[in-house]
Design a protein around this motif. Sequence first.
Motif, PDB file in Angstrom:
ATOM      1  N   VAL A 142      43.419  47.147  19.729  1.00 37.64           N
ATOM      2  CA  VAL A 142      43.956  47.424  21.118  1.00 37.64           C
ATOM      3  C   VAL A 142      43.307  47.441  22.294  1.00 37.64           C
ATOM      4  O   VAL A 142      43.647  47.041  23.213  1.00 37.64           O
ATOM      5  N   PRO A 143      42.281  48.476  22.170  1.00 39.83           N
ATOM      6  CA  PRO A 143      41.408  48.897  23.578  1.00 39.83           C
ATOM      7  C   PRO A 143      40.993  47.474  24.170  1.00 39.83           C
ATOM      8  O   PRO A 143      40.867  47.364  25.184  1.00 39.83           O
ATOM      9  N   GLY A 144      40.284  46.681  23.311  1.00 38.83           N
ATOM     10  CA  GLY A 144      39.817  45.418  23.785  1.00 38.83           C
ATOM     11  C   GLY A 144      40.814  44.587  24.461  1.00 38.83           C
ATOM     12  O   GLY A 144      40.333  43.866  25.390  1.00 38.83           O
ATOM     13  N   VAL A 145      41.913  44.395  23.896  1.00 34.90           N
ATOM     14  CA  VAL A 145      43.087  43.487  24.243  1.00 34.90           C
ATOM     15  C   VAL A 145      43.425  44.142  25.569  1.00 34.90           C
ATOM     16  O   VAL A 145      43.767  43.087  26.529  1.00 34.90           O
ATOM     17  N   GLU A 146      43.688  45.356  25.679  1.00 41.56           N
ATOM     18  CA  GLU A 146      44.156  46.013  26.847  1.00 41.56           C
ATOM     19  C   GLU A 146      43.257  45.805  27.998  1.00 41.56           C
ATOM     20  O   GLU A 146      43.313  45.686  29.227  1.00 41.56           O
ATOM     21  N   TYR A 147      41.845  45.957  27.471  1.00 41.49           N
ATOM     22  CA  TYR A 147      40.751  45.758  28.557  1.00 41.49           C
ATOM     23  C   TYR A 147      40.554  44.221  29.069  1.00 41.49           C
ATOM     24  O   TYR A 147      40.459  44.288  30.554  1.00 41.49           O
ATOM     25  N   SER A 148      41.045  43.509  28.249  1.00 39.74           N
ATOM     26  CA  SER A 148      40.856  42.102  28.772  1.00 39.74           C
ATOM     27  C   SER A 148      42.215  41.707  29.767  1.00 39.74           C
ATOM     28  O   SER A 148      42.038  41.429  30.798  1.00 39.74           O
ATOM     29  N   GLY A 149      43.454  42.291  29.515  1.00 43.16           N
ATOM     30  CA  GLY A 149      44.271  41.910  30.171  1.00 43.16           C
ATOM     31  C   GLY A 149      44.420  42.804  31.561  1.00 43.16           C
ATOM     32  O   GLY A 149      45.331  42.435  32.120  1.00 43.16           O
ATOM     33  N   ARG A 150      43.674  43.844  31.534  1.00 38.88           N
ATOM     34  CA  ARG A 150      43.594  44.465  32.831  1.00 38.88           C
ATOM     35  C   ARG A 150      42.413  44.506  33.772  1.00 38.88           C
ATOM     36  O   ARG A 150      42.386  43.806  34.901  1.00 38.88           O
ATOM     37  N   PHE A 151      41.422  45.168  33.028  1.00 41.43           N
ATOM     38  CA  PHE A 151      40.049  45.318  33.942  1.00 41.43           C
ATOM     39  C   PHE A 151      39.739  43.875  34.263  1.00 41.43           C
ATOM     40  O   PHE A 151      39.078  43.778  35.233  1.00 41.43           O
ATOM     41  N   LEU A 152      39.415  43.058  33.073  1.00 44.63           N
ATOM     42  CA  LEU A 152      38.851  41.790  33.346  1.00 44.63           C
ATOM     43  C   LEU A 152      39.782  41.110  34.247  1.00 44.63           C
ATOM     44  O   LEU A 152      39.101  40.006  34.974  1.00 44.63           O
ATOM     45  N   LEU A 153      41.160  41.164  34.066  1.00 43.04           N
ATOM     46  CA  LEU A 153      41.781  40.337  35.030  1.00 43.04           C
ATOM     47  C   LEU A 153      41.470  40.949  36.535  1.00 43.04           C
ATOM     48  O   LEU A 153      41.759  40.024  37.408  1.00 43.04           O
ATOM     49  N   SER A 183      47.557  33.168  39.181  1.00 41.60           N
ATOM     50  CA  SER A 183      46.536  33.945  40.012  1.00 41.60           C
ATOM     51  C   SER A 183      47.307  35.002  40.933  1.00 41.60           C
ATOM     52  O   SER A 183      46.857  36.320  40.503  1.00 41.60           O
ATOM     53  N   ALA A 184      48.490  34.730  41.323  1.00 37.32           N
ATOM     54  CA  ALA A 184      49.373  35.918  42.044  1.00 37.32           C
ATOM     55  C   ALA A 184      50.018  36.821  40.959  1.00 37.32           C
ATOM     56  O   ALA A 184      50.055  37.936  41.133  1.00 37.32           O
ATOM     57  N   ILE A 185      50.443  36.398  39.830  1.00 38.76           N
ATOM     58  CA  ILE A 185      51.072  36.991  38.965  1.00 38.76           C
ATOM     59  C   ILE A 185      49.784  37.956  38.175  1.00 38.76           C
ATOM     60  O   ILE A 185      50.036  39.224  37.981  1.00 38.76           O
ATOM     61  N   ALA A 186      48.652  37.439  38.183  1.00 37.87           N
ATOM     62  CA  ALA A 186      47.338  38.292  37.688  1.00 37.87           C
ATOM     63  C   ALA A 186      47.143  39.372  38.912  1.00 37.87           C
ATOM     64  O   ALA A 186      46.912  40.381  38.056  1.00 37.87           O
ATOM     65  N   ALA A 187      47.428  38.989  39.917  1.00 37.06           N
ATOM     66  CA  ALA A 187      46.835  40.249  40.954  1.00 37.06           C
ATOM     67  C   ALA A 187      48.066  41.338  41.121  1.00 37.06           C
ATOM     68  O   ALA A 187      47.822  42.347  41.250  1.00 37.06           O
ATOM     69  N   VAL A 188      49.238  40.940  41.122  1.00 40.10           N
ATOM     70  CA  VAL A 188      50.234  41.763  41.032  1.00 40.10           C
ATOM     71  C   VAL A 188      50.890  42.502  39.902  1.00 40.10           C
ATOM     72  O   VAL A 188      51.344  43.746  40.155  1.00 40.10           O
ATOM     73  N   SER A 189      50.417  41.961  38.661  1.00 40.99           N
ATOM     74  CA  SER A 189      50.959  42.595  37.615  1.00 40.99           C
ATOM     75  C   SER A 189      50.498  44.257  37.425  1.00 40.99           C
ATOM     76  O   SER A 189      51.178  45.073  37.106  1.00 40.99           O
ATOM     77  N   PRO A 190      49.193  44.287  37.617  1.00 50.61           N
ATOM     78  CA  PRO A 190      48.834  45.661  37.478  1.00 50.61           C
ATOM     79  C   PRO A 190      49.075  46.642  38.546  1.00 50.61           C
ATOM     80  O   PRO A 190      49.372  47.778  38.466  1.00 50.61           O
ATOM     81  N   VAL A 191      49.537  45.966  39.851  1.00 50.49           N
ATOM     82  CA  VAL A 191      50.140  46.454  40.803  1.00 50.49           C
ATOM     83  C   VAL A 191      51.379  47.150  40.471  1.00 50.49           C
ATOM     84  O   VAL A 191      51.839  48.458  40.755  1.00 50.49           O
ATOM     85  N   ILE A 192      52.254  46.410  39.849  1.00 47.53           N
ATOM     86  CA  ILE A 192      53.697  46.905  39.638  1.00 47.53           C
ATOM     87  C   ILE A 192      53.626  47.386  38.117  1.00 47.53           C
ATOM     88  O   ILE A 192      54.970  47.856  37.810  1.00 47.53           O
ATOM     89  N   GLY A 193      52.599  47.340  37.512  1.00 42.55           N
ATOM     90  CA  GLY A 193      52.729  47.965  36.062  1.00 42.55           C
ATOM     91  C   GLY A 193      53.624  47.022  35.153  1.00 42.55           C
ATOM     92  O   GLY A 193      54.002  47.548  34.160  1.00 42.55           O
TER      93      GLY A 193
END
Length: 346
Positions: free
Chosen positions: A68-79, A144-154
């Motif tokens: 889970v930590p690496g999967v979440e790291y990929s989907g958030r920070f690397l994004l 790309s827009a979905i990638a940028a906005v998804s962490p902003v809106i959670g």
Amino acid sequence: MMFRPARTLPSRLALRAVEVLPGLALTVPIAIAATLIGSAVPVLGSALPAIVIGVPIAVIRRPGARFVPGVEYSGRFLLQIAVVLLGAQLSLDAILRVGAESLPIMLTTLAVCLLGTAVIGRALRVAPRLRTLIGVGTGICGASAIAAVSPVIGAVGAEVSYAVSTIFVFNILAVVLFPLLGHALGLDPHTFGLLAGTAVNDTSSVVATASVFGASALGFAVVAKLVRTLMIIPISVGLSVIESRRAADGRRMTLRGAIGLVPWFLIGFLVVALLGSLGGIPAAPRDAMVHASGFLIAVAMAGIGLSTDAAALRSAGWRPLLLGAILWILVTVTALAVIALTGFGR
């Protein structure tokens, strides 16, 4: 004591690496496979294949706690790193050349799309975060827009997966239908390039659509698409302010607080774009950054796919797909209407 964090940094980084490596051992190979698929079939890109590979794995058996930590790291920070590197694609000269002609069309289509997202999405009872992702994906630049906005809106993994998949459906339709539409309307390559750059979402699909119409339409389509990508910044900042006000129960937002809300990766995106525009990034590093951005988006999408909650995805139903179809048609019709009204291309 004040220097303790610096002294312990290597050990903390080592612990973090050990924590995320198992998850990265899943997401990186998926991203490599997705990139190979995207290279073989350019219209697919790499983002969707990464999700298509990741989601079935999650449906069959979601990764355990160790991953889970690496999967979440990929989907958030690397994004977020991928979004920063996207700025390397922008050129000030290109923006100046096409801005005067394309900006009215882009702003009009974006306004119509966002308004349609709010009104139609609410009428269809699509969940707020999901309709936001579909709206920005349709109105700005797809994954790309979905990638940028998804962490902003959670946004959660299921919402991002559904939004990217929805956008992809209409990217494929655009590659088939837009060249036929352009020829039927008698559009010249310059005008068709603007239409494709404005109304088709992901860059790979813009390239494919313009190439099918004719090679002479390709350059203008890509530039129009990159200018459109700039809208990621004001939209994401606006959403971050809205999300903060909602979380703060409507308390008044100060200027200092608003500045603090600007996501670091959007600042990085702007800095990289400015450096590239001013010639501060040589050609070879710039190309490497563009390719790295695409690969990291694939890694992020693999992480998002692997974290998908199948039950939540099923509960979304057909309504988000219908919303995506309506928004896609609205953007296309609006772009054609503004082109006709302004006499662009004549």
